[in-house]
Design a protein around this motif. Sequence first.
Motif, mmCIF file in Angstrom:
data_model
loop_
_atom_site.group_PDB
_atom_site.id
_atom_site.type_symbol
_atom_site.label_atom_id
_atom_site.label_comp_id
_atom_site.label_asym_id
_atom_site.label_seq_id
_atom_site.Cartn_x
_atom_site.Cartn_y
_atom_site.Cartn_z
ATOM 1 N N THR B 5 0.840 -1.190 0.000
ATOM 2 C CA THR B 5 0.000 0.000 0.000
ATOM 3 C C THR B 5 0.879 1.245 0.000
ATOM 4 O O THR B 5 1.994 1.252 0.539
ATOM 5 C CB THR B 5 -0.931 0.030 1.231
ATOM 6 O OG1 THR B 5 -0.135 -0.068 2.420
ATOM 7 C CG2 THR B 5 -1.905 -1.129 1.198
ATOM 8 N N GLN B 6 0.364 2.286 -0.631
ATOM 9 C CA GLN B 6 1.056 3.567 -0.678
ATOM 10 C C GLN B 6 0.143 4.619 -0.061
ATOM 11 O O GLN B 6 -1.080 4.569 -0.224
ATOM 12 C CB GLN B 6 1.441 3.922 -2.120
ATOM 13 C CG GLN B 6 2.460 2.952 -2.688
ATOM 14 C CD GLN B 6 2.913 3.301 -4.089
ATOM 15 O OE1 GLN B 6 2.949 2.451 -4.957
ATOM 16 N NE2 GLN B 6 3.305 4.543 -4.319
ATOM 17 N N SER B 7 0.747 5.588 0.619
ATOM 18 C CA SER B 7 -0.014 6.485 1.486
ATOM 19 C C SER B 7 -1.001 7.352 0.725
ATOM 20 O O SER B 7 -2.068 7.689 1.243
ATOM 21 C CB SER B 7 0.928 7.373 2.290
ATOM 22 O OG SER B 7 1.896 7.978 1.440
ATOM 23 N N SER B 8 -0.683 7.731 -0.500
ATOM 24 C CA SER B 8 -1.572 8.607 -1.263
ATOM 25 C C SER B 8 -1.664 8.116 -2.699
ATOM 26 O O SER B 8 -0.701 7.612 -3.249
ATOM 27 C CB SER B 8 -1.046 10.049 -1.276
ATOM 28 O OG SER B 8 -0.851 10.542 0.025
ATOM 29 N N ARG B 9 -2.829 8.251 -3.315
ATOM 30 C CA ARG B 9 -2.962 7.938 -4.742
ATOM 31 C C ARG B 9 -2.622 9.160 -5.591
ATOM 32 O O ARG B 9 -2.035 9.035 -6.660
ATOM 33 C CB ARG B 9 -4.377 7.482 -5.060
ATOM 34 C CG ARG B 9 -4.781 6.186 -4.394
ATOM 35 C CD ARG B 9 -3.889 5.027 -4.810
ATOM 36 N NE ARG B 9 -3.910 4.782 -6.236
ATOM 37 C CZ ARG B 9 -4.777 3.990 -6.861
ATOM 38 N NH1 ARG B 9 -5.710 3.375 -6.175
ATOM 39 N NH2 ARG B 9 -4.705 3.806 -8.170
ATOM 40 N N GLU B 22 4.956 7.292 1.486
ATOM 41 C CA GLU B 22 5.096 6.133 2.356
ATOM 42 C C GLU B 22 4.632 4.866 1.640
ATOM 43 O O GLU B 22 3.683 4.881 0.862
ATOM 44 C CB GLU B 22 4.240 6.312 3.612
ATOM 45 C CG GLU B 22 4.567 7.531 4.438
ATOM 46 C CD GLU B 22 5.780 7.317 5.313
ATOM 47 O OE1 GLU B 22 6.491 8.283 5.604
ATOM 48 O OE2 GLU B 22 6.018 6.158 5.714
ATOM 49 N N CYS B 23 5.297 3.771 1.956
ATOM 50 C CA CYS B 23 4.957 2.478 1.368
ATOM 51 C C CYS B 23 5.019 1.418 2.462
ATOM 52 O O CYS B 23 5.988 1.380 3.243
ATOM 53 C CB CYS B 23 5.946 2.136 0.260
ATOM 54 S SG CYS B 23 5.720 0.504 -0.480
ATOM 55 N N VAL B 66 15.751 8.169 1.093
ATOM 56 C CA VAL B 66 14.838 7.136 1.568
ATOM 57 C C VAL B 66 15.128 6.827 3.028
ATOM 58 O O VAL B 66 16.178 7.151 3.564
ATOM 59 C CB VAL B 66 14.931 5.830 0.744
ATOM 60 C CG1 VAL B 66 14.379 6.010 -0.661
ATOM 61 C CG2 VAL B 66 16.368 5.313 0.720
ATOM 62 N N SER B 67 14.143 6.153 3.623
ATOM 63 C CA SER B 67 14.282 5.734 5.010
ATOM 64 C C SER B 67 13.594 4.388 5.185
ATOM 65 O O SER B 67 12.474 4.197 4.706
ATOM 66 C CB SER B 67 13.640 6.759 5.938
ATOM 67 O OG SER B 67 13.598 6.291 7.267
ATOM 68 N N ARG B 68 14.279 3.471 5.863
ATOM 69 C CA ARG B 68 13.655 2.185 6.198
ATOM 70 C C ARG B 68 14.022 1.841 7.638
ATOM 71 O O ARG B 68 15.030 1.209 7.908
ATOM 72 C CB ARG B 68 14.097 1.078 5.245
ATOM 73 C CG ARG B 68 13.205 -0.169 5.395
ATOM 74 C CD ARG B 68 13.458 -1.128 4.287
ATOM 75 N NE ARG B 68 12.600 -2.300 4.398
ATOM 76 C CZ ARG B 68 12.844 -3.453 3.782
ATOM 77 N NH1 ARG B 68 13.921 -3.559 3.021
ATOM 78 N NH2 ARG B 68 12.023 -4.467 3.927
ATOM 79 N N GLU B 69 13.143 2.234 8.532
ATOM 80 C CA GLU B 69 13.330 1.996 9.968
ATOM 81 C C GLU B 69 12.696 0.688 10.412
ATOM 82 O O GLU B 69 13.099 0.100 11.424
ATOM 83 C CB GLU B 69 12.753 3.162 10.769
ATOM 84 C CG GLU B 69 13.450 4.489 10.511
ATOM 85 C CD GLU B 69 14.896 4.476 10.944
ATOM 86 O OE1 GLU B 69 15.206 3.909 12.027
ATOM 87 O OE2 GLU B 69 15.754 4.993 10.196
ATOM 88 N N PHE B 74 8.836 1.580 3.864
ATOM 89 C CA PHE B 74 9.930 2.188 3.085
ATOM 90 C C PHE B 74 9.429 3.544 2.598
ATOM 91 O O PHE B 74 8.424 3.618 1.899
ATOM 92 C CB PHE B 74 10.289 1.277 1.911
ATOM 93 C CG PHE B 74 11.566 1.620 1.192
ATOM 94 C CD1 PHE B 74 11.683 1.391 -0.174
ATOM 95 C CD2 PHE B 74 12.669 2.125 1.857
ATOM 96 C CE1 PHE B 74 12.873 1.660 -0.855
ATOM 97 C CE2 PHE B 74 13.851 2.403 1.196
ATOM 98 C CZ PHE B 74 13.943 2.171 -0.162
ATOM 99 N N SER B 75 10.112 4.598 3.019
ATOM 100 C CA SER B 75 9.668 5.953 2.711
ATOM 101 C C SER B 75 10.585 6.607 1.682
ATOM 102 O O SER B 75 11.813 6.444 1.738
ATOM 103 C CB SER B 75 9.662 6.804 3.981
ATOM 104 O OG SER B 75 8.832 6.225 4.962
#
Lengths: 115, 111
Positions: B5-9, B22-23, B66-69, B74-75
């Motif tokens: 899923t992705q935060s916005s279409r 965001e993903c 990118v960021s992957r906490e 995964f942002s």
Amino acid sequence: DQQVKQNSPSLSVQEGRISILNCDYTNSMFDYFLWYKKYPAEGPTFLISISSIKDKNEDGRFTVFLNKSAKHLSLHIVPSQPGDSAVYFCAAPNAGGTSHGKLTFGQGTILTVHP
Amino acid sequence: DVKVTQSSRYLVKRTGEKVFLECVQDMDHENMFWYRQDPGLGLRLIYFSYDVKMKEKGDIPEGYSVSREKKERFSLILESASTNQTSMYLCASSPPWGEQFFGPGTRLTVL
């Protein structure tokens, strides 16, 4: 350096006829290929794949052919249906131990199937 | 049923804004990817990650970070959005090798 190429930006066919989408590659290390289908405003979805140990893989109306000597693969859709209208991407996994599942994609071919 | 899923279409931002995409994936996949899709250019890899806190540049990383906490998230960050970053952004995840599963995409317009 485009290692996977789809030289036809678009293809138009009549419903019921065959659609043939082509893909060429330059890296002889590629040993597995995938086709993805993408509708507008949606993410790509996996369609069919082929390993280099085969020259043909069939799944219902979809068949992929691989010609290793020519570094060429093609996707055949028979019979074509209006719902097949989409963008089709071919892809190959990057070779090497550090590839981490990366894929190299072609530019895509827009298929339009007319009723 | 597997899901990315992705935060916005759809997203509209102004030049110079900081943008977060965001993903999230629910398949416990090690690998996650960010692509952009532009007509005639196919899918171009921006960044990917093969483990938490691990990231590598793709083919077109300039202007992005990118960021992957966490494993499932995964942002993609556009530090200062520009009009040439108007595009369709696609997130994908995969096991160590094989098929990638894509989210629905975010159509970003930068004015």
